[in-house]
Write an enzyme that holds these catalytic residues in place. Structure first.
Site, PDB file in Angstrom:
ATOM      1  N   GLN A 184      13.563  -7.318  -6.685  1.00 31.90           N
ATOM      2  CA  GLN A 184      12.593  -8.056  -7.496  1.00 31.90           C
ATOM      3  C   GLN A 184      12.522  -7.589  -8.953  1.00 31.90           C
ATOM      4  O   GLN A 184      12.472  -8.398  -9.872  1.00 31.90           O
ATOM      5  CB  GLN A 184      11.219  -7.943  -6.834  1.00 31.90           C
ATOM      6  CG  GLN A 184      10.085  -8.447  -7.708  1.00 31.90           C
ATOM      7  CD  GLN A 184       8.932  -9.018  -6.905  1.00 31.90           C
ATOM      8  OE1 GLN A 184       9.112  -9.946  -6.110  1.00 31.90           O
ATOM      9  NE2 GLN A 184       7.759  -8.465  -7.091  1.00 31.90           N
ATOM     10  N   ASP A 196      -6.481   5.252   2.739  1.00 32.73           N
ATOM     11  CA  ASP A 196      -6.561   3.814   2.453  1.00 32.73           C
ATOM     12  C   ASP A 196      -7.816   3.226   3.104  1.00 32.73           C
ATOM     13  O   ASP A 196      -8.632   3.960   3.660  1.00 32.73           O
ATOM     14  CB  ASP A 196      -5.285   3.174   3.030  1.00 32.73           C
ATOM     15  CG  ASP A 196      -4.794   2.005   2.207  1.00 32.73           C
ATOM     16  OD1 ASP A 196      -5.625   1.268   1.696  1.00 32.73           O
ATOM     17  OD2 ASP A 196      -3.564   1.821   2.111  1.00 32.73           O
ATOM     18  N   HIS A 248       0.838  -1.203   0.000  1.00 35.38           N
ATOM     19  CA  HIS A 248       0.000   0.000   0.000  1.00 35.38           C
ATOM     20  C   HIS A 248       0.873   1.253   0.000  1.00 35.38           C
ATOM     21  O   HIS A 248       0.619   2.207  -0.719  1.00 35.38           O
ATOM     22  CB  HIS A 248      -0.910   0.013   1.232  1.00 35.38           C
ATOM     23  CG  HIS A 248      -1.913  -1.101   1.251  1.00 35.38           C
ATOM     24  ND1 HIS A 248      -3.253  -0.895   1.413  1.00 35.38           N
ATOM     25  CD2 HIS A 248      -1.761  -2.449   1.114  1.00 35.38           C
ATOM     26  CE1 HIS A 248      -3.905  -2.065   1.374  1.00 35.38           C
ATOM     27  NE2 HIS A 248      -3.006  -3.008   1.206  1.00 35.38           N
ATOM     28  N   SER A 261       2.442  -7.126  -7.546  1.00 39.53           N
ATOM     29  CA  SER A 261       3.490  -7.940  -8.176  1.00 39.53           C
ATOM     30  C   SER A 261       3.047  -8.467  -9.540  1.00 39.53           C
ATOM     31  O   SER A 261       3.878  -8.698 -10.409  1.00 39.53           O
ATOM     32  CB  SER A 261       4.021  -9.048  -7.273  1.00 39.53           C
ATOM     33  OG  SER A 261       3.046  -9.582  -6.466  1.00 39.53           O
ATOM     34  N   ASP A 285      -7.957 -11.036  -1.284  1.00 42.02           N
ATOM     35  CA  ASP A 285      -8.721 -11.071  -2.531  1.00 42.02           C
ATOM     36  C   ASP A 285      -7.900 -11.696  -3.659  1.00 42.02           C
ATOM     37  O   ASP A 285      -8.222 -11.531  -4.828  1.00 42.02           O
ATOM     38  CB  ASP A 285      -9.150  -9.654  -2.925  1.00 42.02           C
ATOM     39  CG  ASP A 285      -7.962  -8.750  -3.214  1.00 42.02           C
ATOM     40  OD1 ASP A 285      -6.868  -9.011  -2.678  1.00 42.02           O
ATOM     41  OD2 ASP A 285      -8.129  -7.786  -3.984  1.00 42.02           O
ATOM     42  N   HIS A 323       1.657 -15.372  -5.635  1.00 41.44           N
ATOM     43  CA  HIS A 323       0.511 -15.447  -4.728  1.00 41.44           C
ATOM     44  C   HIS A 323      -0.627 -14.547  -5.209  1.00 41.44           C
ATOM     45  O   HIS A 323      -1.664 -14.481  -4.570  1.00 41.44           O
ATOM     46  CB  HIS A 323       0.941 -15.023  -3.325  1.00 41.44           C
ATOM     47  CG  HIS A 323       1.308 -13.560  -3.230  1.00 41.44           C
ATOM     48  ND1 HIS A 323       2.269 -12.988  -4.033  1.00 41.44           N
ATOM     49  CD2 HIS A 323       0.830 -12.549  -2.465  1.00 41.44           C
ATOM     50  CE1 HIS A 323       2.372 -11.697  -3.739  1.00 41.44           C
ATOM     51  NE2 HIS A 323       1.509 -11.407  -2.807  1.00 41.44           N
TER      52      HIS A 323
END
Ligand SMILES: *[C@@H]1O[C@H](CO)[C@@H](O)[C@H](O)[C@H]1NC(C)=O
Ligand SMILES: *[C@@H]1O[C@H](CO)[C@@H](O)[C@H](O)[C@H]1NC(C)=O
Length: 433
Positions: free
Chosen positions: A314, A88, A19, A334, A353, A329
């Site tokens: 990454q 948020d 976030h 990502s 989710d 996942h």
């Protein structure tokens, strides 16, 4: 006419990297960090400041501490009087504060429009407990308010988990769905990390369900970086391993900083990787030593598989030419990163989710889901099959092509910049006074 007064916007993300990072990206470099002290809360480790610092069962206490920021934030807003605040899902208490101060609020959703649509309208379904769906089974079909063709739904095991973790009142005092419903009900605008080129039906539906303007912010693709100048030791070591493999042959595996695999899941996943015979690079964040790889695993996959247990760069890994697929996942952030590097997806959703995200990107034919049993467990054979299908088999080519096609959209900087510009323009034109 005087020159337009500078727009002053505050941002208030939930304390999770998935976030915080998009909130940062949206802010551009025009940023001023303000520190609000997190109160001490029983059961929360003293140094915990984000979800990545704690096991997931402690998250409710982090939410409780976050709720303790109410006073300091009010003080900040009173003295600094921003035109807008972008927040948020967590601060259910913020809309009423903003109404009193006359500050406009944007709820910036890290959930996709499909997830928000799936949850329903804030006033009836989310807050008042008037959701016609009362048990997990009801969440295994698309909700009745979706008027266009869609397969969006949880699997039964996902619905049960979501019920436990997000619908029921937690130790933080409120369910996540209540928090989400409150911020959506109380905001002036809903912003979503989305673009109409990716999908527009769900975004439009979110606006209808909540009677609010919905503004996509674009997908915020990763910023370009100059890899050749990078001399970081960690990266150089990883790069050396990847350089030894053939182009597009390596599976990159990462489950995000917050998802946790159980011991049986980790075990089957590892043996599935071994069985696939494919080269792999596994970024395995272990926050404690309670989960173990199968005996002798690392020895057996030596030369083709690497398990890396500390932080990894990454984007550099995803951008390396040896990497050809992403076992994920299904965190939304990502997935955007992987598709930016045209990596097809092997999807193993774990929680939240992520199952819904997997359904959406599965329909878009940029990857496939690993088969699971009714109870949510999976077998090594299924992992190996999915990996080989997406990475090497002829039948998997449409998915590899699908990822290449999607890359064009995600890497189109102009498209995404236009959404951000439009979003800023909206805030300029709709500020109070
Ligand atoms: C609260 O939610 C967390 C996940 O956020 C879950 O692990 C935990 O079991 C829940 N606790 C209670 C008391 O329901
Ligand atoms: C969007 O909805 C319309 C009907 O409202 C439908 O015809 C169209 O196929 C939908 N688009 C997608 C991509 O599902």
């Amino acid at each position: 006419m005087s020159e337009a007064k500078k727009l002053h916007v505050a941002l208030f993300p939930w304390l999770a990297f998935g976030h915080i990072i998009p909130f940062f990206e949206l802010s551009t470099p025009l940023i001023n960090l303000v520190s609000l002290p997190l109160p001490t809360v029983e059961h929360l480790p003293r140094n915990a400041e984000a979800t990545t610092d704690i096991p997931s069962h402690k998250t409710p206490y982090l939410k409780l501490a976050f709720d303790g920021l109410q006073g300091p934030l009010l003080q900040f807003l009173q003295t600094s009087t921003p035109d807008w605040i972008i927040y948020d899902f967590a601060p259910y208490w913020l809309p009423s504060i903003l109404a009193n101060l006359g500050i406009s609020g944007v709820f910036y959703s890290m959930y996709g429009a499909w997830t928000l649509s799936f949850f329903g309208s804030s006033s009836s379904a989310m807050i008042n407990g008037e959701d016609p769906r009362t048990g997990p089974e009801d969440f295994t079909v698309p909700p009745e308010w979706i008027p266009f063709p869609s397969k969006i739904a949880f699997r039964l095991h996902e619905a049960k988990q979501a019920f436990r973790n997000h619908f029921e009142v937690n130790d933080s005092g409120f369910s996540d769905v209540f928090r989400l419903g409150s911020v959506m009900g109380g905001c002036d605008v809903i912003a979503i990390r989305n673009c109409n080129e990716l999908e527009s039906n769900f975004s439009r539906l979110v606006g209808e369900l909540h009677s609010k303007p919905v503004l996509p912010t674009g997908l915020l693709p990763p910023a370009d970086f100059d890899g050749s100048r990078d001399q970081d030791d960690v990266w150089l070591t990883i790069k050396e391993c990847l350089d030894k493999q053939n182009k597009g042959s390596v599976v990159y595996i990462a489950f995000g900083s917050e998802s946790e695999l159980s011991q049986p899941e980790l075990h089957e996943l590892a043996l599935g990787l071994e069985l696939s015979g494919l080269p792999f690079f596994w970024a395995l964040r272990k926050r404690d030593n309670s989960v173990k790889l199968p005996d002798g695993f690392e020895e057996r996959v030596k030369g083709r598989g690497i398990v890396w247990t500390s932080w990894v760069p990454q984007l550099r890994i995803m951008g390396h030419e040896s990497v050809g697929g992403f076992l994920t996942h299904c965190g939304y952030a990502s997935i955007i990163e992987a598709l930016y590097f045209e990596l097809p997806l092997i999807m193993l959703p774990i929680s939240l989710d992520q199952g819904l995200i997997a359904r959406i990107f599965g329909e878009k034919k940029v990857g496939i889901e690993v088969t699971k049993d009714e109870d949510g467990s999976f077998r090594r054979e299924w992992v190996a099959e999915s990996l080989r299908f997406v990475m090497v088999e002829k039948e998997g080519k449409p998915y590899r092509d699908g990822a290449k096609e999607m890359k064009k959209l995600i890497a189109d900087k102009d498209v995404h910049d236009r959404y951000v510009d439009h979003f800023i323009e909206f805030m300029q034109n709709h500020r109070v006074a």
